[in-house]
Design a protein around this motif. Structure first.
Motif, short mmCIF file in Angstrom:
data_model
loop_
_atom_site.label_atom_id
_atom_site.label_comp_id
_atom_site.label_asym_id
_atom_site.label_seq_id
_atom_site.Cartn_x
_atom_site.Cartn_y
_atom_site.Cartn_z
N LEU A 120 0.83 -1.21 0.00
CA LEU A 120 0.00 0.00 0.00
C LEU A 120 0.87 1.26 0.00
CD1 LEU A 120 -2.58 -1.07 2.72
CD2 LEU A 120 -3.05 -0.77 0.28
N PRO A 121 0.32 2.36 -0.48
CA PRO A 121 1.03 3.64 -0.39
C PRO A 121 1.26 3.99 1.09
CG PRO A 121 -0.89 3.84 -1.83
CD PRO A 121 -0.96 2.49 -1.18
N PRO A 122 2.34 4.69 1.41
CA PRO A 122 2.67 5.01 2.82
C PRO A 122 1.53 5.71 3.57
CG PRO A 122 4.50 5.59 1.39
CD PRO A 122 3.37 5.17 0.50
N ARG A 123 0.85 6.65 2.92
CA ARG A 123 -0.22 7.36 3.61
C ARG A 123 -1.36 6.39 3.98
NH1 ARG A 123 -2.93 11.15 0.01
NH2 ARG A 123 -4.33 9.40 -0.31
N ALA A 124 -1.72 5.48 3.09
CA ALA A 124 -2.78 4.51 3.36
C ALA A 124 -2.38 3.60 4.52
CB ALA A 124 -3.10 3.69 2.11
N ARG A 125 -1.10 3.22 4.56
CA ARG A 125 -0.62 2.39 5.68
C ARG A 125 -0.74 3.16 6.99
NH1 ARG A 125 3.86 1.00 2.21
NH2 ARG A 125 5.17 2.36 3.49
N ARG A 126 -0.40 4.45 6.97
CA ARG A 126 -0.45 5.28 8.18
C ARG A 126 -1.90 5.46 8.65
NH1 ARG A 126 1.55 6.34 12.76
NH2 ARG A 126 1.36 8.47 13.45
N VAL A 127 -2.81 5.72 7.71
CA VAL A 127 -4.22 5.88 8.05
C VAL A 127 -4.75 4.58 8.68
CG1 VAL A 127 -6.54 6.12 7.04
CG2 VAL A 127 -4.71 7.67 6.34
N PHE A 128 -4.39 3.46 8.09
CA PHE A 128 -4.80 2.16 8.62
C PHE A 128 -4.27 1.96 10.05
CE2 PHE A 128 -3.80 -2.47 9.02
CZ PHE A 128 -5.09 -2.94 9.07
N TRP A 129 -3.01 2.27 10.26
CA TRP A 129 -2.40 2.12 11.59
C TRP A 129 -3.14 2.98 12.63
CZ3 TRP A 129 0.99 -1.03 13.87
CH2 TRP A 129 1.43 -0.66 15.14
N LEU A 130 -3.37 4.24 12.27
CA LEU A 130 -4.03 5.15 13.20
C LEU A 130 -5.45 4.68 13.54
CD1 LEU A 130 -2.82 8.57 11.77
CD2 LEU A 130 -2.10 7.49 13.91
N LYS A 131 -6.14 4.14 12.56
CA LYS A 131 -7.52 3.70 12.78
C LYS A 131 -7.57 2.39 13.56
CE LYS A 131 -11.96 3.69 12.32
NZ LYS A 131 -12.70 4.58 13.20
N ARG A 132 -6.87 1.38 13.09
CA ARG A 132 -7.01 0.04 13.65
C ARG A 132 -6.18 -0.21 14.91
NH1 ARG A 132 -11.76 -1.56 12.09
NH2 ARG A 132 -11.98 -1.32 9.86
N PHE A 133 -5.04 0.40 15.03
CA PHE A 133 -4.16 0.10 16.15
C PHE A 133 -4.14 1.19 17.21
CE2 PHE A 133 -2.58 -2.47 12.63
CZ PHE A 133 -2.70 -3.72 13.20
N GLU A 134 -4.45 2.42 16.82
CA GLU A 134 -4.51 3.49 17.80
C GLU A 134 -5.95 3.90 18.11
OE1 GLU A 134 -1.85 6.75 17.10
OE2 GLU A 134 -0.18 5.41 16.63
N GLY A 135 -6.90 3.37 17.32
CA GLY A 135 -8.31 3.59 17.60
C GLY A 135 -8.79 5.01 17.37
N ARG A 136 -8.13 5.73 16.50
CA ARG A 136 -8.53 7.12 16.27
C ARG A 136 -9.73 7.20 15.33
NH1 ARG A 136 -3.20 10.84 15.70
NH2 ARG A 136 -2.01 9.97 17.43
N SER A 137 -10.48 8.28 15.48
CA SER A 137 -11.64 8.49 14.61
C SER A 137 -11.16 9.02 13.26
CB SER A 137 -12.59 9.51 15.24
OG SER A 137 -12.00 10.80 15.24
N HIS A 138 -12.07 9.03 12.28
CA HIS A 138 -11.73 9.57 10.96
C HIS A 138 -11.30 11.03 11.07
CE1 HIS A 138 -14.41 6.31 8.99
NE2 HIS A 138 -13.17 5.90 9.04
N ALA A 139 -12.02 11.80 11.88
CA ALA A 139 -11.70 13.22 12.03
C ALA A 139 -10.33 13.41 12.67
CB ALA A 139 -12.78 13.91 12.87
N GLU A 140 -10.00 12.61 13.66
CA GLU A 140 -8.67 12.71 14.30
C GLU A 140 -7.56 12.37 13.32
OE1 GLU A 140 -9.72 11.57 18.94
OE2 GLU A 140 -9.39 9.95 17.51
#
Length: 189
Positions: A120-140
Motif C-alpha cells: 500500500l502507499p505510505p499514507r494509506a498504511r499510516r491511516v490504517f495504523w491510526l484507525k485500527r491500532f490506535e483507535g482514532r476516529s476519521h476526524a482525528e
C-alpha cells in the motif's frame, strides 16, 4: 440443662415444628424439592452442632432465617461452580483449538497480510495504523495527517479491500465475495 444444650433443644424443636414452612422456603429459594431436602438435612446438622450464642427470642424466626441464609449460601456456591465450569469449558475449548498446525497457519496468514499491507502507499498504511491500532476516529486521523475526511475514507477502503483480497487469495477463495463488497460500499464497520 445448661444454656447451650437448652438453646440447641429449642432450635431443634422449632425445626421439627416448622418443617413444612422451612421446606417451602428452601424449595422456593433452591428451585427443587431434591435440593430443598438436601438443605433440610444440612440445616438440621447445623442446628444440632451450632455453638451457643445469645438467647433466641423467636425460635421459629431463627430457624427460618437460618434456612434462608443456607439457601443463599448454596445459591452462591452454585453460581460460583457454574462460573468456574464455564471458564474451564472455555479454556478447554481454546486449548483444543490451539494446535501447532493452526498456529503455523495463522502465522503464515498474518505474514501474507503484512506483505499485502506493505504494498500500500505510505499514507494509506499510516491511516490504517491510526484507525485500527490506535483507535482514532476519521476526524482525528484527518487532522493528524492534514488530509480530508474523504481521503481518510478512501485510504481505509483501499486498505480493507487489499486485505480482503489477500485473505481470499491465501485461503484459496473466490475474489469479490461478500466481505469485499461491504468494504467497497463504505466499509468502516
Amino acid at each position: 440443662m445448661s444454656e447451650g444444650p437448652a438453646r440447641a433443644a429449642l432450635t431443634i424443636q422449632a425445626f421439627f415444628a416448622h418443617q413444612e414452612a422451612i421446606r417451602r422456603v428452601l424449595r422456593r429459594r433452591l428451585g427443587s424439592a431434591e435440593a430443598a431436602a438436601d438443605a433440610m438435612q444440612e440445616l438440621y446438622l447445623k442446628l444440632c452442632f451450632s455453638t451457643p450464642g445469645p438467647e433466641i427470642e423467636d425460635p421459629r424466626a431463627f430457624v427460618l432465617r437460618a434456612a434462608n441464609n443456607l439457601a443463599i449460601d448454596q445459591g452462591r456456591g452454585q453460581s460460583r461452580r457454574a462460573r468456574l465450569h464455564d471458564a474451564a469449558a472455555s479454556e478447554i475449548e481454546t486449548i483444543e483449538q490451539r494446535t501447532p498446525e493452526r498456529a503455523a497457519l495463522a502465522r503464515a496468514e498474518l505474514a501474507y497480510l503484512a506483505d499485502a499491507v506493505a504494498t500500500l502507499p505510505p499514507r494509506a498504511r499510516r491511516v490504517f495504523w491510526l484507525k485500527r491500532f490506535e483507535g482514532r476516529s476519521h476526524a482525528e486521523i484527518a487532522a493528524a495527517l492534514g488530509i480530508g475526511l474523504t481521503t481518510v475514507f478512501k485510504d481505509l477502503k483501499l486498505t480493507m479491500s487489499t486485505l480482503l483480497a489477500a485473505r481470499r487469495r491465501f485461503r484459496g477463495e473466490e475474489e469479490g465475495g461478500e466481505g469485499e463488497r461491504a468494504a467497497e460500499e463504505g466499509g468502516d464497520k
